[in-house]
Enzyme design. Structure first.
Site, short mmCIF file in Angstrom:
data_model
loop_
_atom_site.label_atom_id
_atom_site.label_comp_id
_atom_site.label_asym_id
_atom_site.label_seq_id
_atom_site.Cartn_x
_atom_site.Cartn_y
_atom_site.Cartn_z
CE LYS A 176 43.60 -20.60 -26.24
NZ LYS A 176 42.25 -20.06 -26.14
CB CYS A 179 41.40 -9.79 -7.45
SG CYS A 179 40.97 -8.24 -8.23
CD1 TRP A 231 43.12 -8.32 -15.05
CD2 TRP A 231 41.05 -7.50 -14.77
NE1 TRP A 231 42.62 -8.00 -16.29
CE2 TRP A 231 41.36 -7.50 -16.15
CE3 TRP A 231 39.80 -7.04 -14.36
CZ2 TRP A 231 40.47 -7.06 -17.11
CZ3 TRP A 231 38.91 -6.60 -15.33
CH2 TRP A 231 39.24 -6.58 -16.67
CD GLU A 290 43.35 -15.91 -25.06
OE1 GLU A 290 43.04 -15.40 -23.96
OE2 GLU A 290 42.92 -17.01 -25.42
CD GLU A 338 40.44 -21.59 -28.74
OE1 GLU A 338 39.60 -20.73 -28.41
OE2 GLU A 338 41.41 -21.92 -28.02
CG ASN A 349 37.73 -10.99 -7.02
OD1 ASN A 349 37.81 -10.22 -7.97
ND2 ASN A 349 37.51 -12.29 -7.16
N GLY A 350 36.02 -7.98 -7.12
CA GLY A 350 34.69 -7.72 -7.66
C GLY A 350 34.51 -6.23 -7.94
CG HIS A 398 28.98 -14.03 -48.99
ND1 HIS A 398 28.06 -13.88 -50.00
CD2 HIS A 398 29.14 -15.36 -48.84
CE1 HIS A 398 27.64 -15.07 -50.41
NE2 HIS A 398 28.28 -16.00 -49.73
NE ARG A 444 40.83 -15.88 -8.88
CZ ARG A 444 39.73 -16.57 -9.19
NH1 ARG A 444 39.85 -17.83 -9.54
NH2 ARG A 444 38.55 -16.02 -9.16
CE LYS A 474 42.51 -20.44 -17.09
NZ LYS A 474 42.73 -20.82 -18.49
C1 AGP Z 1 40.38 -18.23 -23.36
O1 AGP Z 1 41.69 -18.44 -23.84
C2 AGP Z 1 40.21 -16.87 -22.71
N1 AGP Z 1 41.10 -16.76 -21.62
C3 AGP Z 1 38.77 -16.51 -22.40
O2 AGP Z 1 38.12 -16.35 -23.62
C4 AGP Z 1 37.98 -17.54 -21.58
O3 AGP Z 1 37.73 -18.70 -22.35
C5 AGP Z 1 36.61 -16.92 -21.20
O4 AGP Z 1 36.87 -15.80 -20.38
C6 AGP Z 1 35.70 -17.89 -20.45
O5 AGP Z 1 36.29 -18.31 -19.26
P1 AGP Z 1 35.58 -19.55 -18.46
O6 AGP Z 1 35.72 -20.75 -19.35
O7 AGP Z 1 36.35 -19.67 -17.19
O8 AGP Z 1 34.15 -19.18 -18.24
#
Ligand code: AGP
Length: 614
Positions: free
Chosen positions: A487, A2, A75, A490, A483, A101-102, A506, A27, A609
C-alpha cells in the site's frame, strides 16, 4: 486495463459515454477518447491525460451529439500516452472507428502486411492495426458485420474491441477474447462496458459476454454470436448495487470511502453464511460437492498483489483449522513453473476484479490439469467466476480506488469462511463454533478500529518526508506486513518492504540505522508459541540500532508501549482473526501519507485497477 464504453439508444451519446468513462477511469487514465456518428460522418475527439482533459476540450469545442458511440480510457501498453496513441483509432478515410482493451500479440506481422499494402499508420499502438484491418476487410466485402467477425478471428492475444461504421449509425460491434466485456440491457437502448460500472446509471440488467464471443448491439436489441458466426446462449444477471455505491458520496476520495466501508464489506461477506452458533453455510460449494473435497490432498491459493496477501492469511486459517496442506503462489509464477497439479488439487483463485489476466491464465492451466477451481471474487459475472467450478463472492461492493482496501478485508473474511467450511467438511470441528461467533463480531470490531485510529492522519503528516519504511510481522501478521508495504509503495511511491519478523536477523537488520521507520505488527499476548515475546525481542533489537518503531498492537498490551515510539491499538480478537483489524491502520496510514505528499490517492501513477494483460 482500459475502460471501454459503447452505446446505442435515444439518450445523448456524449452523456452516456463520458459518464461511463468517468466510472471506469480507475481502469486506466493515460488518455481518453470518444467517437460518435452524426450526419453520416464519424466524429472523434481524443486527448492524452485524464478524462477531464477530454471533457475540457469538448467544452471548448463541442461535438454534435449523437445517439450512438464508443468511448475509451487507456492504460498504455504499446506506445506512450499521447494524443496520437489515444483511442479511438479511425481508418478507411474515417469510414470506421475502433477502440481496444488488451494486447494484440500478432500485431507486428499484421502491421507489416498492411504497410506493404500501402496503409499509413498514425500511432505506435497495436490497436490501430485492428482498425486498418477492419477498414480493409470492409472495403473489400462491403459487409461490416462479416468483416468484423473476420478481424476478430485474425487477432491473437487478449482483446476487447468495439467498432462503429459511419454507414450504419445504429450499430456497435464488439468482440472479446481474454479481456472483459459486459452488455447492459436497457429499454430501447443498450450498452457495452468493461464492467457494469459503465452503465449502472441506466440499467441494472446485464449479460457477461463470454470468451470468443461477438455482440451486434442496436438500440432495439442485440445478438450474441461466436467467432464462427453461430448464435450463443446468454444469461442475464442483476447488478445488486446502484450508482451511488460507485460514486464518492461526499468523501474526499474513493479510498477514504472504501476504507470506511470495511466494516460493511466484512459484514456483508459473512451475511447468510454464518449463523449465530458460528456454523458455516457455503451453498456456493454446490459446484464442488463434499466428496470432491475428500479427494483433495492439497490446496494451491493463487492470486496477485494484495489478493495474494489475503491468500496468505487464508493459508494460515485453512491449515490451522482444516489440516489440509496449502501453498500460496503468485499466479504469474504458478502458470510458468510447470507445477504438480492434478485432480487431487483444489486451486483457490482470489481476485477483486475477476479479470486479472495472470490469475485467469493460472486457473486455466490448473483446470487443464484436472484441478477443481474455487474463486473468491468481488465482481459479479466476472470472467474468473464464470471459469471456476464454484465462486465465493465477496460482497464489498464496487471498489473504485486502485489501491484495494475493503475488498482485501472481504477477501480475508471469505478465506476464514472457507477454512471453517473445510474444517467442518473434514471433521475437524473442535472450537469452530467459538471462532465462528468471534468472526461474527468482526464487523463491529473493524468499526471500532476505525474509531480508535483517528490520529493516524496527524502521525502520517509528521512522516511525510521519510524515504523508506520497513514492515515486520509474524505468523498471520506477516502477510499484513507485506500488504502494508505494498500500500505504501503504490500510494506514496516510497520504498517500503515487508519482512517476516523472524527473518530480520538473517540479513534485513543491516538496513536498520538511526531514524529508520519500522512498523511492527505485534501478535496478541495470547498468541501461541510466545510469538508476542519474540516480536518484542525483535523490537528491542532494532531499537538498539536507532530505529523509529511504530507498533500495531492489541488493546491492553501495555508492554509494547515501552518499546515503541507510537502504538496504534486494535480491539481484542482471536489471534487468527487479527489481520482484519491490524490492516486498518495500515490502510489509513498509506492513504494519509500519500495525501500529505499531495499525491492522487485514487489513481496512483503507473497503475490500473485491473491488470487484464499478462
Ligand atoms: C492492490 O492494492 C493492487 N491494486 C493490486 O496489487 C491488486 O491487488 C492486484 O492487481 C490483483 O487485482 P485483483 O484482485 O483484481 O485480481
Amino acid at each position: 486495463m482500459c475502460g471501454i464504453v459503447g452505446y446505442v439508444g435515444p439518450s445523448s451519446a456524449l452523456d452516456v459515454l463520458l459518464g461511463g468513462l468517468k466510472r471506469l477511469e480507475y481502469r486506466g487514465y493515460d488518455s481518453a477518447g470518444i467517437s460518435v456518428v452524426t450526419n453520416g460522418e464519424i466524429q472523434t475527439q481524443k486527448r492524452a491525460g485524464k478524462l477531464q482533459v477530454l471533457i475540457d476540450q469538448l467544452s471548448a469545442s463541442p461535438m454534435a451529439d449523437a445517439q450512438m458511440g464508443i468511448g475509451h480510457t487507456r492504460w498504455a501498453t504499446h506506445g506512450a500516452p499521447t494524443d496520437g496513441n489515444a483511442h479511438p483509432h479511425n481508418a478507411g478515410a474515417e469510414q470506421i472507428s475502433l477502440i481496444h482493451n488488451g494486447i494484440i500479440e500478432n500485431f507486428s506481422e499484421l502491421k507489416k502486411k498492411l504497410v506493404s499494402e500501402g496503409i499509413e499508420f498514425e500511432s505506435e499502438t497495436d490497436s490501430e492495426v485492428a482498425a486498418h484491418l477492419l477498414a480493409s476487410e470492409f472495403a473489400n466485402t462491403g459487409d461490416f458485420e462479416k468483416s468484423f467477425v473476420s478481424v476478430a478471428n485474425a487477432l491473437q492475444g487478449a482483446f476487447t474491441i468495439l467498432a462503429i461504421n459511419k454507414s450504419d449509425p445504429g450499430l456497435v460491434m464488439a468482440a472479446r477474447r481474454n479481456s472483459p466485456l459486459v452488455l447492459g440491457v436497457g429499454d430501447g437502448e443498450n450498452f457495452l462496458g468493461s464492467d457494469v460500472a459503465a452503465f449502472v446509471d441506466y440499467t441494472k440488467t446485464a449479460i457477461s459476454v463470454g470468451q470468443d464471443q461477438i455482440v451486434k448491439l442496436r438500440a432495439d436489441g442485440f445478438e450474441l454470436i461466436d467467432f464462427n458466426g453461430n448464435p450463443v446462449e446468454h444469461e442475464e444477471f442483476k447488478v445488486h448495487w446502484d450508482a451511488s455505491a460507485a460514486s464518492k458520496g461526499g468523501w474526499e476520495s474513493f479510498m477514504a470511502k472504501e476504507i470506511s466501508e470495511e466494516p460493511q464489506a466484512v459484514g456483508d461477506t459473512l451475511m447468510g453464511r454464518l449463523d449465530a452458533n458460528g456454523d458455516v453455510n457455503l451453498s456456493e460449494f454446490d459446484g464442488l460437492s463434499i466428496e470432491n473435497l475428500e479427494n483433495i490432498n492439497r490446496i494451491i491459493i493463487t492470486a496477485c498483489g494484495t489478493a495474494a496477501y489475503a491468500g496468505e492469511v487464508a493459508k494460515y486459517a485453512i491449515e490451522q483449522l482444516a489440516r489440509i496442506s496449502v501453498s500460496v503462489e503468485l499466479a504469474h509464477e504458478l502458470r510458468y513453473r510447470n507445477p504438480v497439479i492434478d485432480e487431487k488439487t483444489l486451486v483457490v483463485a482470489i481476485s477483486q476484479s475477476g479479470e486479472t489476466m495472470d490469475t485467469l491464465m493460472a486457473i486455466r492451466h490448473a483446470s487443464e490439469r484436472g484441478a477443481k477451481v474455487l474463486s473468491i471474487c468481488n465482481t459479479q459475472g466476472a470472467t474468473l467466476a464464470r471459469e471456476s467450478d464454484a465462486t465465493i463472492y465477496t460482497h464489498a461492493g464496487p471498489e473504485v480506488a486502485v489501491a484495494s482496501t475493503k475488498a482485501f478485508s472481504a477477501q480475508i473474511t471469505a478465506g476464514y469462511l472457507l477454512a471453517l467450511f473445510l474444517a467442518h467438511a473434514t471433521g475437524k470441528t473442535e472450537n469452530l463454533n467459538q471462532l465462528g461467533k468471534e468472526l461474527l463480531s468482526l464487523p463491529r470490531k473493524v468499526k471500532t478500529t476505525l474509531e480508535m485510529t483517528g490520529d493516524v492522519a496527524e502521525f502520517a503528516n509528521q512522516l511525510k518526508d521519510i524515504q523508506s519504511v520497513l514492515f515486520l510481522g509474524r505468523n498471520v501478521g506477516f502477510p499484513i506486513a507485506m500488504e502494508g508495504a505494498l500500500k505504501l509503495k503504490e500510494l506514496s511511491y516510497i520504498h517500503a518492504e515487508g519482512f517476516a519478523a523472524g527473518e530480520l536477523k538473517h540479513g534485513p537488520i543491516a538496513l536498520i540505522e538511526p531514524g529508520q521507520v519500522v512498523i511492527v505488527l505485534v501478535p496478541a499476548p495470547s498468541s501461541a508459541e510466545s510469538l508476542h515475546a519474540k516480536v518484542l525481542a525483535n523490537i528491542q533489537e532494532i531499537n538498539a540500532r536507532g530505529a523509529k518503531v511504530i507498533a500495531i498492537a492489541e488493546q491492553g498490551d501495555d508492554e509494547v508501549a515501552e518499546f515503541a515510539e507510537k502504538v496504534f491499538y486494535t480491539p481484542k480478537t482471536d489471534p487468527l482473526l487479527s489481520p482484519v483489524l491490524s490492516v486498518v491502520p495500515l490502510h489509513i496510514f498509506s492513504m494519509e501519507l500519500a495525501k500529505a505528499k499531495g499525491l492522487d490517492v485514487d489513481q496512483p501513477r503507473n497503475l490500473a485497477k485491473s491488470v487484464t494483460v499478462e
